[in-house]
Each structure stands twice: as structure tokens, then as C-alpha cells.
Design an enzyme around this catalytic site. Sequence first.
Site, PDB file in Angstrom:
ATOM      1  N   GLY A   1       0.821  -1.204   0.000  1.00 29.32           N
ATOM      2  CA  GLY A   1       0.000   0.000   0.000  1.00 29.32           C
ATOM      3  C   GLY A   1       0.851   1.249   0.000  1.00 29.32           C
ATOM      4  N   GLY A   2       0.195   2.372   0.298  1.00 32.38           N
ATOM      5  CA  GLY A   2       0.891   3.651   0.229  1.00 32.38           C
ATOM      6  C   GLY A   2       1.984   3.807   1.264  1.00 32.38           C
ATOM      7  CG  MET A   3       1.338   4.495   4.997  1.00 32.47           C
ATOM      8  SD  MET A   3       0.660   4.564   6.668  1.00 32.47           S
ATOM      9  CE  MET A   3      -0.418   5.981   6.514  1.00 32.47           C
ATOM     10  N   GLY A   4       3.774   1.115   2.631  1.00 29.64           N
ATOM     11  CA  GLY A   4       4.770   0.053   2.595  1.00 29.64           C
ATOM     12  C   GLY A   4       4.168  -1.283   2.226  1.00 29.64           C
TER      13      GLY A   4
ATOM     14  CB  VAL B   1       1.616  -6.323   4.815  1.00 31.09           C
ATOM     15  CG1 VAL B   1       1.344  -7.226   6.019  1.00 31.09           C
ATOM     16  CG2 VAL B   1       1.162  -4.907   5.109  1.00 31.09           C
TER      17      VAL B   1
ATOM     18  CE  LYS C   1       1.144  -1.646   6.508  1.00 27.06           C
ATOM     19  NZ  LYS C   1      -0.045  -0.769   6.362  1.00 27.06           N
TER      20      LYS C   1
ATOM     21  CG  ASP D   1      -5.192   6.272   6.630  1.00 21.67           C
ATOM     22  OD1 ASP D   1      -6.055   6.806   5.910  1.00 21.67           O
ATOM     23  OD2 ASP D   1      -4.266   5.586   6.172  1.00 21.67           O
TER      24      ASP D   1
END
Length: 821
Positions: free
Chosen positions: A21-24, A26, A41, A131
Site C-alpha cells: 500500500g501507500g505506506m509500505g 506487508v 509491515k 486513517d
Amino acid sequence: MIGPGSTLNDRFLLQKELGRGGMGAVYAAVDQVLQRSVAIKVLKDQQAGDEVSKRLRLEAQIAARLLHDNVVRIYDFGQAGGTSYLVMEQVDGVSYVRRWRDLPLAGRLKILAGVAEALDYAHRQGVIHRDVKPGNVLLTAADVPKLSDFGLSLLAEHDDAAGVVRGTPHYMSPEQAKGQRLNYKTDLYSLGVMVYESAAGAVPFTGTAMTVMAQHANTPPPPILARDQPVSPDLEKLILALLAKRPEDRPASGAVVAEALRVEARKLQGGADVAAGEPAPDAAPEDAGEPVLDLGAGRAARGRAVAGAAPAARARRSEPAHAVAAPHVAAAEAADLAASPLVRKLLRTILAEPVSLNPEERYLNGYYLAHLLVGSRRRPFFARRKLERLNADRARLILALTYVLTAHDSEAAVPEAAQLLDERIEVRPALNPVVVAKFLSWRDNPNRRRMLRQARKALQDASAYAREHMTDAKGVLNVGLIPRSTEDLRKLAPEREVGDELVERWNRLADAWREHADLRETVLRYAGGAAYRDPSGAAMWAEVVYPLVEMSRWQRARRGKLRDAWHFVANRVLRLPDPGEKLHRTLTRHLAPRVVEQLDRSAVQLDRVLARSDPDDEAQPEDQDSRAARLAQGSEAARIGAIAAEADAEVVDSDQVALVDVDPIRFLQGELHELWKEAAAGMRQATGGPGPRPAGHRHTPLGPYRLAVVPSVRGAAAGQVVVQGMPSKQIEMLTPSLRTAGSRGRAIIAAWTYDDHSLLLTYSDFKSVQRYILWDAPHGRQTAYSDPADIYRELEALGMEVPEAMETALSRGFRPQGGRG
């Protein structure tokens, strides 16, 4: 390069990628030390800076303490080769974003009810998510929702790249889109977008990121019923409440939302769940009836939270008291477990609307509560009793006042708060940092301080115990050591950084506290009083437990030669157990050796601070607050007495803009009719019309201004009144027609003037709707309001005194207060 087959910190073996995803990314992984499957993550490299990285780590560590069936458990947070990673519980299903379209609406609502419960639990621990979106809701194989990624949206709030929008705009709250400070209700808005999408089949707003954010901030959501979905009016009402632009207009808590969603799901299923033998989670009590969503549950006009949280909250907290006898305490709260039904009621009302706390606030508020528990421990037995009573009274007073100020009907709440004082119920184990934070919030501005003083006076009048035992020499309700600000709390707590090591120690101690009843009892027995008998101690926050243990170990280490001799005699001769030694053995039995060593090092730090003002503790005479004085920092020791002795109720707010008179100047319809007749006669004379020459058009003084009636506007439909005397402008009001006297005693306009020449007006418009106008003289600004809540907020923001009768000045039952005298 990090990927499948690599190992993080020689411990976590990454097996396969589960998603990105946008943050990294998994990964499924194995913890090779504990031999368990986990999800990891791996966060993208960020350029946010050390401060944001530190905050992210602290938030993740605090979120790791969340234990709830609908929250993904966080096990660890670390770094490897400059890359941050989060170790989490592995969930055996897919995310809601991939699953919801395959479910009927009833199934979607049940899942979202679980998400609402997860948010409610987190908010009550002072944690906000920031979020909430379908991708952050994981589902087990049985479709049990698990909310993940707490705290990680800090990365979305700090990106130095110009023009880059982080986060998920489709689910952003208006305040988040505007870059404003967030509270827990930002999560409820994002949840509302998810409910809207689940009911309507699409998110309410689409387009580019900036377009969507602008629509969230300014555009009402499209009607759901227009999409021909089976959405009931009640569900639509709930969604619109969640999507309110102003946070205070949203539902009071996640518990309110969860129950409303479950009711809607049961309607859609036609009772199929119950017929199939499935228990209805959080069912309302039989006599409660069907829950009704209070759309005004966020805040009342004066900033007070509505007391009735929801049937869901009441039902969820109906856990029997014997539940705490189990060796493991999970996601319980003090409001669930407190021995006294009255304390449970007060806490539920106060905690019905959560607040978010940063790590420093957790530390300072928790240290204060720990001091109230252990502050008298080192005194000789008989000398200890007075301070023990004072500390118990201080805790009761804070709880009682916060309840009165928070309850929807504060007048009705006073007798219950007085009962708490009169019956001298032990409340200290049940309090948490949120209660202290809410109490301090009533010191934020002059108007709220005024309300606090009024509540104290009402409580003093209602409680015989308060009048006899809790008043000072001036007859004011004052037991000393009641904080007035965060700065007061800093005078009590040792100065230290709230960083990784401290939060990690909080968490390790919190785990042991939940798991081991003997640890809880030993620590609370050592603290003194009867606190150990209250089951709510099982739900005590780690921010209170840690300083409680720290101060206990410090006291054990500095008990002095005389007390050493007494403990030797008591233990060896009289065969009395030494509580300090028992505490030491219990800690070493249930905590890892490194955690005990850290506690000891922390106690040494505390000892160095306290020893400065108390080099020979055994020889020092003490007054009731000398313990607090020893907890002060250096030169601040001289100022600690102000907290202990000052009558908070008598503080005068010199920075407040005061009313010239608390009673308004009122204008009745008969009086305005006479002014209209004079003005009409003057107009006829000026135009050569018939009639005798008038005596002159009279202006009525209004402080530094003057009020006049305009003789003709909108024919006979309305009257027009103006206030003149402002530079280059006048204030205009459309009122009911003044051509006739009508009801001569009916109040049409009420006005208050301020010391700085500002003016507050309330009037009945030509549709008989009460409206408000504020003339801010220093800034030369006129603002009109239709909602009294808006004018209250504006007056508070400007530091202006709020008239008591602002909403009732036009009513027939209005009674003047008699001015300032």
C-alpha cells in the site's frame, strides 16, 4: 534488500508478501524467538525527520497496548538498516476493501459495527487512528473485523514534498483536509464515509485528490436514497450525522454508532440472527427500548457532552463484577469494573466523549493520579491518615466536578456528585489520565473557568461533608493540590523525556498488571488505603501503574534507619510480613529482570530529584503537602504550595472581557411600536404629509451606541431596527412588524455591552426565529449567528464573558440577576 527470505534484526524471517500500500509492504513472517506467525509491515523510507519518526514510534508503542477483539494487536516496532517495521498479529482473511461487495448490506453493517467498537475502545484509551478506510480493516475467515495501522497516518501528516497529498482523500474528514488539529471525531467521519459507501455502493465524492478534499470540507454528501438502495431513513440519518462538517455535530462516540448499525443490521435480517441462535452483541437492556441516535450528542451549546452515551455503551459495561477475578484482564475499563454503581455512572458519563492524549499528557496526568494513591505511604501510621483522607478527597472532588460539568443536565448531576463526597467513596483506582485531562479542559478559557467556579459553589452547597471537611479558612471548597494547568502537573512529576524507553517500560508493566492479580493487589496494598479492594484497579492505565510502582520502590529504598529497625523487628520478631519486600518479590517474579533493573534505575533518578529538597527525610517535620513539595523540581519547590493552598474557585480572570452588566437591556414590542410611531410621524413631516408636527424622532441609548426604528421596510410584513454609532456602519435587524403594538410585553431585542465597547444582541426576526449578532469593537467586526452554539464558541475564543441569560432573555420567564452587585 528487504523481501521474502530476508531476516529483520536476526529474528523475523519474512516468508511471503501479503500486500502493498501507500505506506509500505506487508509480509507473512515467523518470529524465530517466540516461534509464532506474525505479519510485518515494512514502512517506506520517509523524509519526515527525527521528530516525526519519534512520534510515530511512540504512537505505535502506545497502540500496542490496545487489546480488543476488533483491533489488530501490535507486538513490536523496530528498525533494521534504517528501515522501520511494525510487527503485528497475522489475520487469516482479506481486507474489507476486497470483501464488502460480496456481502449483503446487513453483513456490511455488522462488520462496520465492529469497527465502530474498535474505535470506541481506542478513543477511550486516548488514541486516534487518523486513517480509517476499508483497506485498514482486515477480516478473519469468519468475517470478524480487525482495525489495523493505528498511528501510522502520522506519516501522512508530515511530507515535505510540495504538492504531494498523503493519506486517503476519499475518507478524509473536513478538518483533516484543511490541515486542522484532529480529535477522535475525525475517525467517526471516516467511518461515516465507509458506511455511506457500503450502503450506496460508492463513496460520496469522486475526482482528483484536491477536488475530493474540497468537497469533504464544503459540499453536502449526495442523497443516498437516490441510488435506489435499501437504506432506511434511520440509517441515512446516522450517515448524515457521521458526515457532519463540524466535529461537534457528529455522534458522541463509536459505541453510539456501533449500536445504531447493529439495530439497522437486525432490521434488514428480520431477526434471523436471533432465530439462528446467534447472540446479539451488546444488546440493549430489556427496559431500554430501541436505541435512538442523538444527533446532537457531540456537544451541547455550552460545550457540555451529552451524558446518555448509548444503550451499546451501557450494555457493554454491564459485565459482572466477578469477571475481574479471572487471572487475565483484557479490554476492560474502570467504568466497567468499579465497585460502586455511582462511580460507574459518573465515569461512564465523563468518558462518553473521549479525548486524545499525547505521550507527555499521559505521563503528567498519570503521575498526578499515582501521587494521590501513594502520596501518604511514607508517613507514620497516625500522621498518614490525614494526608490519606486529603488525597482521597482530592480525587473525589476532581471526579465530582468533572461529572457535573460534563453531564447534560448539570443541575440534576449536583446531588449525585454531592453523594459521592458525602459517602466518601474510594475513587482513586478508577481514575485515569482522561479524567484529569477533562477536568483541566474546564480551565482553558475564562468562560469555562467561570462555569467551573459555579459548579464548585453548587457542589459545596449540596454536600454536608464538603462544607465541614473540604473548605478552607475563607469558606471556599478547597482541598489543595488541585491542578490548574499542565504546568502545575510538571511541578509534581520528575522532569524526564517521554521516549521509547519509558513507553516500553509502561507496556511491559501493563502486560504484567493485566495478567497477574497478585501483582495488582501487592502494589495497591503498598500504596495504602483500601484501593486494593476496588476491582477497577485491574483496568488502571500503565501511565498510573508505572509511577505508582516507581514511587513505591523509591520509598522502600529510602525508608531510613529507624524504619529499617522497625521492619526488622516486625519481620523477625513479630512475624509480620514486610510489604516492601513482598512487593519486591512479586515484581521480580512477574517482570523480566531487565524491566526490574530499568525500574530501579528510574527510581534512582527519582531519588536524585527528591533528595535535593529532602536530604534527611526522617528528620524533617511535614505539613499535609510536604510530600508534594519534595516532588517539585529545584526552585519550583517554593511554588508548589500555591497548588496546595490556592482557592481555585476564587481565581479572578483578569484577561476576560467583562460585561458591563450581566442583565440585558431589553426592548419590548410595545416600546418599539412607540419608537416606530415617532419615526413614522417624522417621516411624514419630512415629506409634507398630514398630521401634527412630531416631538422629534427619539434614539434610545445603548451603551456607547444608540438604537432606532426605521419606519418603513417590507410594508407591513416586518419591522427594521438599527443600532448606530459604529464607525462608518450600522447594525440592522429585521423584526416582527412594529406597525401595531401586538403583544406589548413581548421582548423583541436584548442587548449586552462589554467593557471594550463590544455589543451582543439577540432578537426575534420577522419569522419569530431567535438570532444573534456580535459586534467585536476592537476588530471592527460584525458577525451574525443563528445557532447559539456558534456564538458560545466565538465568545470563548475571544475571551469574552458569556451572559447567563443569552438564550432566555427573550422568554416570558426571564428574571434579571440584579446586576453585578
